[in-house]
Design an enzyme around this catalytic site. Structure first.
Site, PDB file in Angstrom:
ATOM      1  N   SER A   1      -6.109  -7.817  -4.841  1.00  0.00           N
ATOM      2  CA  SER A   1      -3.990  -8.158  -4.103  1.00  0.00           C
ATOM      3  C   SER A   1      -4.601  -7.828  -2.309  1.00  0.00           C
ATOM      4  O   SER A   1      -5.882  -6.828  -2.594  1.00  0.00           O
ATOM      5  CB  SER A   1      -3.595  -7.450  -4.299  1.00  0.00           C
ATOM      6  N   LYS A   2      -3.956  -7.567  -1.652  1.00  0.00           N
ATOM      7  CA  LYS A   2      -4.111  -6.985  -0.540  1.00  0.00           C
ATOM      8  C   LYS A   2      -3.812  -5.301  -0.586  1.00  0.00           C
ATOM      9  O   LYS A   2      -4.375  -4.675   0.511  1.00  0.00           O
ATOM     10  CB  LYS A   2      -2.369  -6.859   0.476  1.00  0.00           C
ATOM     11  N   ARG A   3      -2.958  -4.879  -1.730  1.00  0.00           N
ATOM     12  CA  ARG A   3      -3.225  -3.236  -2.033  1.00  0.00           C
ATOM     13  C   ARG A   3      -4.179  -3.043  -1.537  1.00  0.00           C
ATOM     14  O   ARG A   3      -5.099  -1.793  -1.758  1.00  0.00           O
ATOM     15  CB  ARG A   3      -2.250  -3.408  -2.722  1.00  0.00           C
TER      16      ARG A   3
ATOM     17  N   ASP B   1      -5.660  -2.587   1.277  1.00  0.00           N
ATOM     18  CA  ASP B   1      -5.914  -0.896   2.421  1.00  0.00           C
ATOM     19  C   ASP B   1      -6.388  -0.634   1.449  1.00  0.00           C
ATOM     20  O   ASP B   1      -6.809   0.221   2.329  1.00  0.00           O
ATOM     21  CB  ASP B   1      -4.048  -0.926   1.646  1.00  0.00           C
TER      22      ASP B   1
END
Ligand code: GLU
Length: 502
Positions: A262-264, A267
């Protein structure tokens, strides 16, 4: 393979395209090219509430950057258009009506509130409400209401949806090119909405109708669509259409732990999960902007789920096209490894034509305020590219070719600037002054024979010398550096260093 292969990539423009989506597009592209077929880009934008401005453009730009070429689509045109689902509304209405006619679908007038109450009641009783063969007889639809009541409701324009009438308790057998036979009992499925009260089809209806009308032969998509396969297969049966082949690609997994990438994760661990920078709203990093070569990015993605059956890891697009096969795509999730992404870029940094890198490098040098000839840029790139993963790293590896030291690294001075260094460096300067052909190999020969004559330690001399030229203990072969900066600059740096370090 017989017949003409036609595959499609069918993203919904709901935000930036995730790298998992890029991989799906890539596998479709490889498959199409390998079989001399056609790749279609179809924009699935029927869910108007989830549309995001800029997403469609982003998808096209991302595919272009990767070198994934579309044969038919919104921009390219083709004989099966329009290629944007929002422009095909009438088509879906017609097919929904056909299913109502044949009894494979029905109108349902239950309001969202009524269904909400039922869902809640089931939840409280510890079960899950499903609109299906078990419950539809007790609900408000064209199967239970008298015909004249249905006519009245539609005449009054009371909103309704069209649902698929999933048969009860039937084993639905399906074939997946990657997973083999898949068996699902229809009793576990609900009567999915095909057509919404706003006059738009849902994904399921639009997707199946378009795949049929666009004569898609192979549907290659992400594993998250596997649960939709039974409904899609039943829709083909309801329409009396031949089934295409299906292949559901394994998920891309987080670098560590369980679940989808995921994008998380990106990040948290500092890597992008999108091909390009996303500039709208909550922005997101992109591989292109982080300095990845599209070739490296594509190579890495290709191997996330597919393996060639050998140890070979570096593949050009042409090699991928000729070696790719769906049979070698695995079933289990492919773990994403950001370190491996860097590794691929490092490899391409070494194998890409030096002129290509030198062109970018020269731009960077000019931005720093220096000018450089193409052949010199190429020479420097050759000298240091083994040390970097990205073009952006080249400046740090070469800044001292342009700039004399602004400071002398303290720790290095402490360790390498010895009591006899000043004397040795003065002698060295004299040796260098006497060299007329200031070429790396010649200088090296002369300096080394002087060191031997004087019985100095090579390490001690060379480290002190490097400090004077670079200011730090880093950089490529020192004689290559001074060859490049020239005799005059070399002597100046020695003088300057001796002044400062004493
Ligand atoms: N529109 C769907 C998506 O966004 C397409 C799924 C499919 O390929 O059938 O992924």
């Amino acid at each position: 393979m017989t017949g003409t292969v036609r595959v499609r990539f069918a993203p919904s423009p709901t935000g930036p395209l995730h790298i998992g989506g890029v991989r799906t597009a890539l596998y479709n592209y490889l498959f199409a090219r390998k079989h001399k077929g056609t790749l279609i880009l179809r924009i699935e934008d029927t869910d108007r509430s989830r549309l995001v401005e800029g997403a469609e453009q982003y998808i096209m730009e991302a595919l272009e950057w990767c070198g994934i070429l579309i044969d038919e689509g919104v921009r390219e045109g083709g004989n099966y258009g329009p290629y944007r689902q929002s422009e095909r509304k009438e088509i879906y209405g017609k097919y929904a009506a056909e299913l109502l006619e044949s009894g494979w679908a029905y109108m349902a007038f239950d309001t969202p509130e009524e269904l909400g109450i039922l869902r809640k009641a089931h939840e409280e009783g510890g079960s899950v409400f499903m609109y299906n063969a078990q419950t539809r007889d007790r609900l408000k639809n064209s199967l239970t209401l008298p015909a004249d009541e249905v006519s009245r409701l539609t005449a009054e324009e009371i909103p309704y949806v069209i649902r698929f009438k999933m048969p009860a308790g039937e084993d639905i057998e399906m074939q997946d090119m990657i997973r083999g036979k898949v068996l699902v009992n229809s009793g576990t499925l609900d009567d999915k909405i095909l057509y919404k009260s706003d006059g738009m089809p849902t994904y399921h209806l639009a997707n199946v109708v378009d795949d049929h009308l666009m004569e898609i032969t192979h549907i290659i998509r992400g594993e998250e669509w596997l649960p939709s396969l039974p409904l899609h297969v039943m829709l083909y049966r309801a329409f009396g259409w031949d089934l295409p082949s299906f292949a559901h690609l394994p998920l891309l997994l987080k670098p560590t732990g369980k679940g989808k990438l995921s994008k998380r994760d990106g990040d948290k661990m500092g890597f992008p999960v999108f091909p390009l920078f996303w500039p709208y709203g909550e922005t997101a990093r992109g591989y292109r902007e982080e300095g990845y070569f599209p070739e490296a990015f594509v190579n890495m993605l290709a191997l996330l789920g597919w393996n060639p059956g050998t140890d070979k890891e570096l593949f050009s697009m042409d090699e991928l096209i000729s070696e790719f096969s769906i049979e070698r795509v695995g079933r289990s999730g492919a773990r994403f490894d950001p370190e491996k992404a860097r590794w691929f870029n490092h490899q391409y940094m070494q194998i890409k034509p030096v002129e290509d890198i030198a062109r970018e490098y020269a731009k960077m040098v000019e931005e720093k305020g220096y000018s450089i000839k193409p052949e010199d840029a190429a020479r420097l790139v050759e000298m240091v590219r083994g040390r970097v993963d990205f073009i952006s790293g080249l400046w740090y590896q070469t800044n001292f070719f342009f700039e004399a030291p602004q400071f002398y690294d303290e720790a290095a001075v402490k360790k390498r600037w010895k009591e006899d260094s000043p004397v040795q460096m003065k002698e060295l300067k004299a040796v260098l002054e006497g060299i007329s052909s200031f070429i790396s190999s010649d200088i090296e020969e002369r300096v080394k024979s002087w060191i031997r004559e004087r019985d100095y330690g090579t390490g001690a001399v060379m480290n002190a010398f490097r400090l004077l030229i670079v200011g730090e203990l880093r950089g490529p072969h020192l004689f290559d550096i001074i060859d490049f900066i020239g005799k005059e600059e070399t002597l100046e740096r020695i003088d300057r260093g001796l002044e400062v370090l004493g």
